[in-house]
Scaffold this motif. Structure first.
Motif, PDB file in Angstrom:
ATOM      1  N   TYR A 246       0.848  -1.187   0.000  1.00 34.68           N
ATOM      2  CA  TYR A 246       0.000   0.000   0.000  1.00 34.68           C
ATOM      3  C   TYR A 246       0.888   1.243   0.000  1.00 34.68           C
ATOM      4  N   LEU A 247       0.388   2.291  -0.644  1.00 34.90           N
ATOM      5  CA  LEU A 247       1.157   3.529  -0.771  1.00 34.90           C
ATOM      6  C   LEU A 247       0.402   4.693  -0.151  1.00 34.90           C
ATOM      7  N   ALA A 248       1.168   5.580   0.490  1.00 36.38           N
ATOM      8  CA  ALA A 248       0.592   6.827   1.000  1.00 36.38           C
ATOM      9  C   ALA A 248       1.558   7.958   0.690  1.00 36.38           C
ATOM     10  N   SER A 249       1.043   9.029   0.100  1.00 38.20           N
ATOM     11  CA  SER A 249       1.856  10.194  -0.247  1.00 38.20           C
ATOM     12  C   SER A 249       1.542  11.343   0.702  1.00 38.20           C
ATOM     13  N   SER A 250       2.589  11.916   1.302  1.00 36.13           N
ATOM     14  CA  SER A 250       2.401  13.058   2.201  1.00 36.13           C
ATOM     15  C   SER A 250       1.898  14.289   1.472  1.00 36.13           C
ATOM     16  N   ALA A 251       2.047  14.303   0.151  1.00 37.72           N
ATOM     17  CA  ALA A 251       1.611  15.430  -0.668  1.00 37.72           C
ATOM     18  C   ALA A 251       0.418  15.029  -1.528  1.00 37.72           C
ATOM     19  N   PRO A 252      -0.398  15.987  -1.931  1.00 38.19           N
ATOM     20  CA  PRO A 252      -1.475  15.705  -2.881  1.00 38.19           C
ATOM     21  C   PRO A 252      -0.903  15.319  -4.243  1.00 38.19           C
TER      22      PRO A 252
END
Length: 354
Positions: A246-252
């Motif tokens: 799973y991936l999560a980006s701190s930026a939009p």
């Protein structure tokens, strides 16, 4: 004679700022005048003034840098940010001369806090480290809502560590360093062509099976721009034995060109261009993807310095703070010069031959 030169440079700075458009943060040496530094009227790029006591203990030496993390190793201390629209001169005799050349309003680039600046810097009275922790807190809320079954949180080194540490703490999940970085490879984000970026990713990171094997992994990255690095990292982590990635980006998602000094001239090179979050997830080869909301990103900055009424977040929302960027300008930028040959990453590329 030197006083006349200094006055001339101050006048020239005022004239220049009334003519130039865009972002600039400059330091130069002028014979007979001294060290000269100035910042654009929107303060888009950072510039910081520092000082230390001279060896004899009675005088002051001055330093100017883009980030105050440069001051500590040479025993300088931070004094303040150079103000938007201000010019600062350190004369050969060590005198500090300043002038507010034009009225300024602080609209700093928010990408500085996400990716460009070191975590030990303070920009515009905002700690970069605390900013990134704030991103992690808000990102954790969105991740929790997804209901993913996650075993371990892993940062993509180096810039995502503060956010990943905070996500781990907020979700009560183990934090592990599963990607080992080769420190002799430069940042792939700023490399000039797609092939070079892809080749460099292969030399830049190595995934440890001891961390990933049999695990459902949450990878935290500071941002996902072209997708070049991330697509290959997902493949790398799967080959190291991860059950789910799973991936999560701190930026939009980045959807608009940056015209203020960051090398992102063509929206076609962005992995999120014209795609939904689910489609980007498919391109990157992940099992799930979550981006930070723009409102949460801006909210972190405002909470740390309420005096900043507007950040430049143009690469996320398409609103350019200088007010002189239109569709025609962006089309010209994309079709000529450094933007002409840019494309985004395609489907994930394997790091190891099948």
């Amino acid at each position: 004679p030197n006083q006349h030169k200094t006055d001339f440079v101050l006048e020239a700075g005022e004239s220049m700022m009334n003519i130039l458009q865009g972002a600039y943060s400059c330091i130069t040496l002028i014979k007979g005048v001294g060290l000269v530094a100035f910042r654009d009227p929107h303060g888009i790029r950072p510039l910081v003034l520092g000082k230390r006591v001279t060896a004899d203990g009675i005088g002051t030496e001055w330093a100017i840098a883009s980030e105050d993390c440069a001051f500590g190793p040479i025993a300088f201390e931070r004094v303040r940010d150079v103000q938007p629209g201000e010019i600062v001169i350190v004369t050969p005799g060590g005198q500090l001369v300043t002038k507010q050349c034009v009225p300024g309003v602080l609209n700093p680039c928010i990408f500085e806090y996400i990716y460009l600046s070191r975590p030990d810097s303070v920009l515009n009275d905002i700690s970069v480290y605390n900013f990134q922790l704030g991103l992690g807190t808000r990102l954790a809320r969105k991740i929790r809502d997804r209901g993913w079954d996650i075993d371990v949180v892993v940062p993509v080194p180096d810039g995502s560590r503060p956010a990943a540490i905070q996500v781990s703490a907020e979700l009560g999940l183990p934090y592990r360093e599963g990607l080992v970085k080769n420190r002799y490879v430069g940042r792939t984000f700023i490399m000039p062509d797609q092939r070079m970026r892809e080749m460099s990713v292969r030399r830049k990171l190595n995934a440890m099976p001891a961390v990933f094997e049999g695990k459902s992994v949450l990878l935290i990255d500071d941002s996902i721009v072209r997708g070049t690095t991330m697509a290959q990292i997902v493949d790398m982590v799967r080959r190291a034995g991860a059950k789910e990635v799973y991936l999560a980006s701190s930026a939009p998602p980045v959807r608009f060109p940056n015209v203020y000094g960051v090398d992102m001239p063509n929206r076609k090179e962005f992995v999120a261009d014209g795609l939904t979050e689910e489609q980007v997830c498919d391109v990157l080869g992940a099992d799930g993807l979550v981006y930070q909301d723009i409102e949460d990103l801006l909210g972190v900055g405002s909470s740390l310095n309420p005096g900043i009424k507007r950040f430049d977040a143009a690469c996320f929302d398409g609103h350019y703070v200088t007010g002189d960027i239109d569709d025609d300008y962006l089309a010209e930028l994309e079709s000529s010069g450094r933007g002409a040959s840019r494309t985004r990453a395609g489907q994930k590329a394997s790091l190891v031959a099948a």
